[in-house]
Design a protein around this motif. Structure first.
Motif, PDB file in Angstrom:
ATOM      1  N   LEU A 186       8.591 -21.572  -3.992  1.00 19.85           N
ATOM      2  CA  LEU A 186       7.476 -20.771  -3.523  1.00 19.85           C
ATOM      3  C   LEU A 186       8.010 -19.708  -2.568  1.00 19.85           C
ATOM      4  O   LEU A 186       9.151 -19.767  -2.122  1.00 19.85           O
ATOM      5  N   CYS A 187       7.166 -18.745  -2.256  1.00 21.44           N
ATOM      6  CA  CYS A 187       7.505 -17.720  -1.263  1.00 21.44           C
ATOM      7  C   CYS A 187       6.532 -17.798  -0.102  1.00 21.44           C
ATOM      8  O   CYS A 187       5.323 -17.997  -0.294  1.00 21.44           O
ATOM      9  N   VAL A 188       7.071 -17.636   1.099  1.00 21.16           N
ATOM     10  CA  VAL A 188       6.255 -17.459   2.299  1.00 21.16           C
ATOM     11  C   VAL A 188       6.422 -16.015   2.723  1.00 21.16           C
ATOM     12  O   VAL A 188       7.537 -15.565   3.012  1.00 21.16           O
ATOM     13  N   LEU A 189       5.341 -15.281   2.724  1.00 19.72           N
ATOM     14  CA  LEU A 189       5.353 -13.865   3.088  1.00 19.72           C
ATOM     15  C   LEU A 189       4.673 -13.697   4.441  1.00 19.72           C
ATOM     16  O   LEU A 189       3.496 -14.024   4.594  1.00 19.72           O
ATOM     17  N   ASN A 190       5.418 -13.203   5.419  1.00 15.11           N
ATOM     18  CA  ASN A 190       4.862 -12.952   6.743  1.00 15.11           C
ATOM     19  C   ASN A 190       4.580 -11.460   6.880  1.00 15.11           C
ATOM     20  O   ASN A 190       5.496 -10.631   6.796  1.00 15.11           O
ATOM     21  N   LEU A 191       3.323 -11.112   7.081  1.00 13.66           N
ATOM     22  CA  LEU A 191       2.929  -9.720   7.246  1.00 13.66           C
ATOM     23  C   LEU A 191       2.523  -9.487   8.689  1.00 13.66           C
ATOM     24  O   LEU A 191       1.355  -9.598   9.070  1.00 13.66           O
ATOM     25  N   GLY A 192       3.497  -9.199   9.522  1.00 10.10           N
ATOM     26  CA  GLY A 192       3.264  -8.810  10.910  1.00 10.10           C
ATOM     27  C   GLY A 192       3.422  -7.312  11.015  1.00 10.10           C
ATOM     28  O   GLY A 192       3.006  -6.561  10.128  1.00 10.10           O
ATOM     29  N   GLY A 193       4.048  -6.836  12.094  1.00 10.93           N
ATOM     30  CA  GLY A 193       4.332  -5.411  12.193  1.00 10.93           C
ATOM     31  C   GLY A 193       5.262  -4.990  11.073  1.00 10.93           C
ATOM     32  O   GLY A 193       5.073  -3.965  10.409  1.00 10.93           O
ATOM     33  N   VAL A 194       6.297  -5.808  10.854  1.00 15.27           N
ATOM     34  CA  VAL A 194       7.218  -5.687   9.722  1.00 15.27           C
ATOM     35  C   VAL A 194       6.978  -6.872   8.808  1.00 15.27           C
ATOM     36  O   VAL A 194       6.605  -7.956   9.258  1.00 15.27           O
ATOM     37  N   GLY A 195       7.172  -6.697   7.507  1.00 18.50           N
ATOM     38  CA  GLY A 195       7.022  -7.797   6.569  1.00 18.50           C
ATOM     39  C   GLY A 195       8.342  -8.511   6.339  1.00 18.50           C
ATOM     40  O   GLY A 195       9.400  -7.879   6.314  1.00 18.50           O
ATOM     41  N   PRO A 216       7.955  -2.143   6.068  1.00 18.30           N
ATOM     42  CA  PRO A 216       6.850  -2.052   7.025  1.00 18.30           C
ATOM     43  C   PRO A 216       5.632  -2.806   6.503  1.00 18.30           C
ATOM     44  O   PRO A 216       5.389  -2.855   5.296  1.00 18.30           O
ATOM     45  N   ALA A 217       4.870  -3.401   7.403  1.00 23.36           N
ATOM     46  CA  ALA A 217       3.647  -4.103   7.014  1.00 23.36           C
ATOM     47  C   ALA A 217       2.470  -3.542   7.818  1.00 23.36           C
ATOM     48  O   ALA A 217       1.936  -2.490   7.489  1.00 23.36           O
ATOM     49  N   ASN A 218       2.082  -4.219   8.889  1.00 18.79           N
ATOM     50  CA  ASN A 218       0.917  -3.760   9.648  1.00 18.79           C
ATOM     51  C   ASN A 218       1.226  -2.645  10.630  1.00 18.79           C
ATOM     52  O   ASN A 218       0.317  -1.899  11.024  1.00 18.79           O
ATOM     53  N   ALA A 219       2.477  -2.517  11.067  1.00 19.55           N
ATOM     54  CA  ALA A 219       2.792  -1.572  12.145  1.00 19.55           C
ATOM     55  C   ALA A 219       2.356  -0.142  11.841  1.00 19.55           C
ATOM     56  O   ALA A 219       1.669   0.484  12.667  1.00 19.55           O
ATOM     57  N   PRO A 220       2.709   0.437  10.696  1.00 24.63           N
ATOM     58  CA  PRO A 220       2.281   1.817  10.451  1.00 24.63           C
ATOM     59  C   PRO A 220       0.770   1.960  10.312  1.00 24.63           C
ATOM     60  O   PRO A 220       0.207   2.985  10.717  1.00 24.63           O
ATOM     61  N   ILE A 221       0.119   0.946   9.746  1.00 23.86           N
ATOM     62  CA  ILE A 221      -1.349   0.999   9.647  1.00 23.86           C
ATOM     63  C   ILE A 221      -1.951   0.987  11.046  1.00 23.86           C
ATOM     64  O   ILE A 221      -2.838   1.804  11.368  1.00 23.86           O
ATOM     65  N   ASN A 222      -1.471   0.074  11.892  1.00 24.41           N
ATOM     66  CA  ASN A 222      -1.986  -0.007  13.265  1.00 24.41           C
ATOM     67  C   ASN A 222      -1.706   1.268  14.039  1.00 24.41           C
ATOM     68  O   ASN A 222      -2.560   1.756  14.792  1.00 24.41           O
ATOM     69  N   ASP A 223      -0.490   1.813  13.880  1.00 25.40           N
ATOM     70  CA  ASP A 223      -0.137   3.036  14.598  1.00 25.40           C
ATOM     71  C   ASP A 223      -1.036   4.201  14.177  1.00 25.40           C
ATOM     72  O   ASP A 223      -1.476   4.998  15.007  1.00 25.40           O
ATOM     73  N   PHE A 224      -1.300   4.287  12.876  1.00 28.50           N
ATOM     74  CA  PHE A 224      -2.171   5.349  12.371  1.00 28.50           C
ATOM     75  C   PHE A 224      -3.585   5.180  12.915  1.00 28.50           C
ATOM     76  O   PHE A 224      -4.215   6.166  13.356  1.00 28.50           O
ATOM     77  N   MET A 225      -4.100   3.969  12.882  1.00 27.68           N
ATOM     78  CA  MET A 225      -5.452   3.723  13.385  1.00 27.68           C
ATOM     79  C   MET A 225      -5.556   4.084  14.866  1.00 27.68           C
ATOM     80  O   MET A 225      -6.567   4.658  15.303  1.00 27.68           O
ATOM     81  N   GLN A 226      -4.509   3.764  15.625  1.00 24.66           N
ATOM     82  CA  GLN A 226      -4.515   4.089  17.048  1.00 24.66           C
ATOM     83  C   GLN A 226      -4.459   5.601  17.252  1.00 24.66           C
ATOM     84  O   GLN A 226      -5.187   6.161  18.074  1.00 24.66           O
ATOM     85  N   MET A 227      -3.617   6.267  16.492  1.00 24.56           N
ATOM     86  CA  MET A 227      -3.406   7.703  16.658  1.00 24.56           C
ATOM     87  C   MET A 227      -4.631   8.516  16.231  1.00 24.56           C
ATOM     88  O   MET A 227      -5.060   9.429  16.932  1.00 24.56           O
ATOM     89  N   ARG A 228      -5.203   8.164  15.099  1.00 17.67           N
ATOM     90  CA  ARG A 228      -6.314   8.956  14.546  1.00 17.67           C
ATOM     91  C   ARG A 228      -7.665   8.548  15.119  1.00 17.67           C
ATOM     92  O   ARG A 228      -8.530   9.398  15.362  1.00 17.67           O
ATOM     93  N   LEU A 229      -7.875   7.226  15.281  1.00 16.63           N
ATOM     94  CA  LEU A 229      -9.222   6.737  15.570  1.00 16.63           C
ATOM     95  C   LEU A 229      -9.333   5.976  16.884  1.00 16.63           C
ATOM     96  O   LEU A 229     -10.434   5.561  17.255  1.00 16.63           O
ATOM     97  N   GLY A 230      -8.207   5.757  17.573  1.00 17.03           N
ATOM     98  CA  GLY A 230      -8.244   5.005  18.820  1.00 17.03           C
ATOM     99  C   GLY A 230      -8.594   3.545  18.623  1.00 17.03           C
ATOM    100  O   GLY A 230      -9.089   2.887  19.538  1.00 17.03           O
TER     101      GLY A 230
END
Length: 371
Positions: free
Chosen positions: A165-174, A199-213
């Protein structure tokens, strides 16, 4: 304080370990109790979470990518204070596994930097603390990451898995771990393969912070309204990292062009595209698996993103489920991993090896500080 020594085998005493993790998404500190002898999981215990305040998060962001100086010092103060506050809420454990906060990761260059003073924690908590888990691995030629795979092997045994099986961790980096539970131990050749997917969540979070706060795209709600820009996705997949053979690892900020690639898109289309990029990185990773896994268990914050999980289900060719489907806690798995690794360090057992970090031989990294 002293460095952990050589490996010993055989049944060990079950210890009550408290693990703590502060990930690259910079959301806060996870802490969890695990009863283990460093080989088998005996029981999962209490857990707790302390979010970083916005002022704390700003200090940590300012330290990202830095190796020296005031931003690093200030980040260390925040990390120590947050951990002491949270870990002090628990009944004193036998041992603490303290990961600290990664500010910079360059294993082929400057090394790896996790701020946080384990000696200060040991004094404050009144118990031994294992910390600085990654440095020895890097010093011996490894990537220093990911470090959870040996624990993922123990989890596969705990759930009674009988097929890969695979365990996939999706944090800031995957990062992904291929586990073959038919082997007796994680250090055996063929039992594990692990590496950072991208990259996993980090770029999404950074974009959300930058564009939408906003801190994140909650449940993938914004991505759901968007359309993936296939041109940007194709350019992203030309990054040389994806053609490198594993083991391999990433720093949180290794793909700065991602935000630029979506900069002219609408908010929804940009977030949908960033989400698709995270999934595409996982699909690329699947090409390196020794055999096709029978299932993919997802941990980390990304498993709560419904769009991301649906994209994974469609794209990977195997059943995709959150780790809760097998009775694990996806919010606390990494904290539990460092509880597990702390006991291994104390026993002199390896915490990483050639198939998980690319280190030349099995290594048990970690510094032990006592109060």
């Amino acid at each position: 304080m002293n460095k952990a020594g050589g490996a010993t085998r055989g049944g060990g005493k079950v210890m009550r370990a408290l693990g703590a993790m502060s990930g690259t998404s910079l959301d806060g500190v996870d802490a969890a109790i695990l009863d283990t002898d460093g080989e088998r999981i005996s029981a999962f215990g209490a857990s707790a979470y302390r979010p970083y305040g916005e002022a704390e998060r700003s200090v940590l962001r300012a330290g990202l990518g830095q190796w020296l100086g005031d931003p690093v010092t200030r980040a260390g103060v925040v990390v120590d204070a947050a951990h002491i506050a949270l870990l002090g809420e628990f009944e004193t454990p036998d041992i603490v596994g303290f990961h600290g906060q990664t500010l910079a990761h360059d294993p082929r260059g400057k090394g790896t930097l996790q701020v946080g003073n384990g000696a200060a924690l040991a004094d404050a908590l009144g118990c031994p603390v294992v910390w600085d888990f990654r440095s020895d691995d890097v010093r011996l030629g490894g990537e220093g990451a990911p470090l959870a795979p040996f624990f993922h092997f123990a989890c596969a045994k705990w759930i009674g898995a009988s097929e890969p099986l695979c365990v996939l961790n999706l944090g800031g980096v995957g990062n992904i771990t291929y586990v073959d539970p038919r082997f007796d131990g994680p250090e055996e050749e063929g039992a594990l393969l692990a590496f950072d997917t991208g990259p996993a969540n980090a770029p999404i979070n950074d974009f959300m912070q930058m564009r939408l706060g906003q801190e994140m795209d909650v449940d993938g709600a914004l991505a759901l309204r968007g359309t993936v820009a296939t041109g940007a996705l194709e350019l992203f997949l030309q990054e040389p990292y994806f053609s490198r053979m594993p083991p391999k690892s990433l720093d949180r900020n290794d793909f700065p062009e991602m935000i630029e690639l979506v900069s002219e898109l609408s908010d929804a289309d940009a977030v949908a595209t960033l989400t698709a990029m995270s999934v595409a990185a996982v699909v690329q990773a699947m090409e390196h698996m020794p055999t096709s896994p029978k299932r993919m268990l997802v941990t980390g914050g990304g498993r709560k993103n419904k769009v991301l999980m649906e994209m994974l289900s469609v794209s990977t060719g195997c059943p995709v489920e959150p780790v809760e489907a097998v009775g694990l806690d996806g919010d606390m798995l990494e904290a539990q991993a460092f509880a597990y690794l702390a006991v291994r360090v104390l026993r002199g057992l390896p915490t990483s090896g050639p198939s998980t970090t690319g280190v030349r031989a099995l290594v048990g990294g970690g510094t032990i500080s006592r109060p």
